[in-house]
Design a protein around this motif. Sequence first.
Motif, short mmCIF file in Angstrom:
data_model
loop_
_atom_site.label_atom_id
_atom_site.label_comp_id
_atom_site.label_asym_id
_atom_site.label_seq_id
_atom_site.Cartn_x
_atom_site.Cartn_y
_atom_site.Cartn_z
N VAL A 93 0.50 -1.48 -0.65
CA VAL A 93 -0.37 0.28 -0.15
C VAL A 93 0.96 1.44 0.23
CG1 VAL A 93 -1.78 1.34 1.45
CG2 VAL A 93 -1.90 -1.32 1.17
N ILE A 94 0.92 1.77 -1.79
CA ILE A 94 1.56 3.00 -1.17
C ILE A 94 0.36 4.67 -1.29
CG2 ILE A 94 2.74 4.91 -2.57
CD1 ILE A 94 4.20 1.91 -3.60
N ALA B 290 6.55 7.51 0.36
CA ALA B 290 6.23 7.19 -0.53
C ALA B 290 6.26 6.07 -1.91
CB ALA B 290 6.91 8.71 -1.48
N GLY B 291 6.59 5.29 -0.91
CA GLY B 291 6.65 3.70 -1.93
C GLY B 291 7.51 3.40 -2.17
N HIS B 292 8.98 4.71 -2.36
CA HIS B 292 10.16 3.45 -3.03
C HIS B 292 10.95 2.55 -2.57
CE1 HIS B 292 10.45 7.24 -5.64
NE2 HIS B 292 9.40 8.01 -4.80
N THR C 148 -0.56 -1.33 -10.54
CA THR C 148 0.17 -0.80 -10.89
C THR C 148 -0.21 1.18 -10.35
OG1 THR C 148 -0.64 -0.97 -13.17
CG2 THR C 148 -0.93 1.04 -12.61
N TYR C 149 0.86 1.16 -10.37
CA TYR C 149 0.84 3.00 -9.16
C TYR C 149 1.24 3.95 -9.95
CZ TYR C 149 2.67 -0.52 -5.68
OH TYR C 149 2.28 -1.41 -5.18
N ASP C 150 0.44 5.34 -9.65
CA ASP C 150 0.25 6.33 -9.96
C ASP C 150 1.08 6.80 -9.63
OD1 ASP C 150 -0.24 9.10 -11.24
OD2 ASP C 150 -1.95 8.96 -10.86
#
Length: 142
Positions: free
Chosen positions: A11-12, A60-62, A70-72
């Motif tokens: 989850v991001i 932030a998902g890095h 898929t992520y925006d």
Amino acid sequence: MPTRHTPESIVIADTPAAILRWAALHIEHVGIHQGPRLFAGPGRTATLPCWPRGALQVAAGHGRGAAGRTYDWDRIDRARDQAFGILAETLTGHPVDADDPAAAKALHREAIDRWSAEPGRTAADAAHAFRTAAARAEHALF
């Protein structure tokens, strides 16, 4: 199912406030490390240190996106940059900005890093700063 605020979570967060809240929980989990122990925390990633700027990047998902999902990233990166800006303002007590976006990002990172490097800085200090900035972000017009 509740959101897991760990480096393993897929989850991001994609808003500045959510990124800042996620980072607060993350820094409480991994702690804050300074100097040569920068990468020494229990929840660290291979490329991100256990300190406030690294916690924002992890939030932030890095370094933790899931394969096949898929992520925006444009939206997430924009929210991350806004989170950096509002955190820098929260830590310094005044706007930290520049006309050039790249220069503004550098100033935000510098303000956060300077605050993070102060002797005696704790994970509780950082989590409190993240939550204060998140509260401000909830009401900001980006």
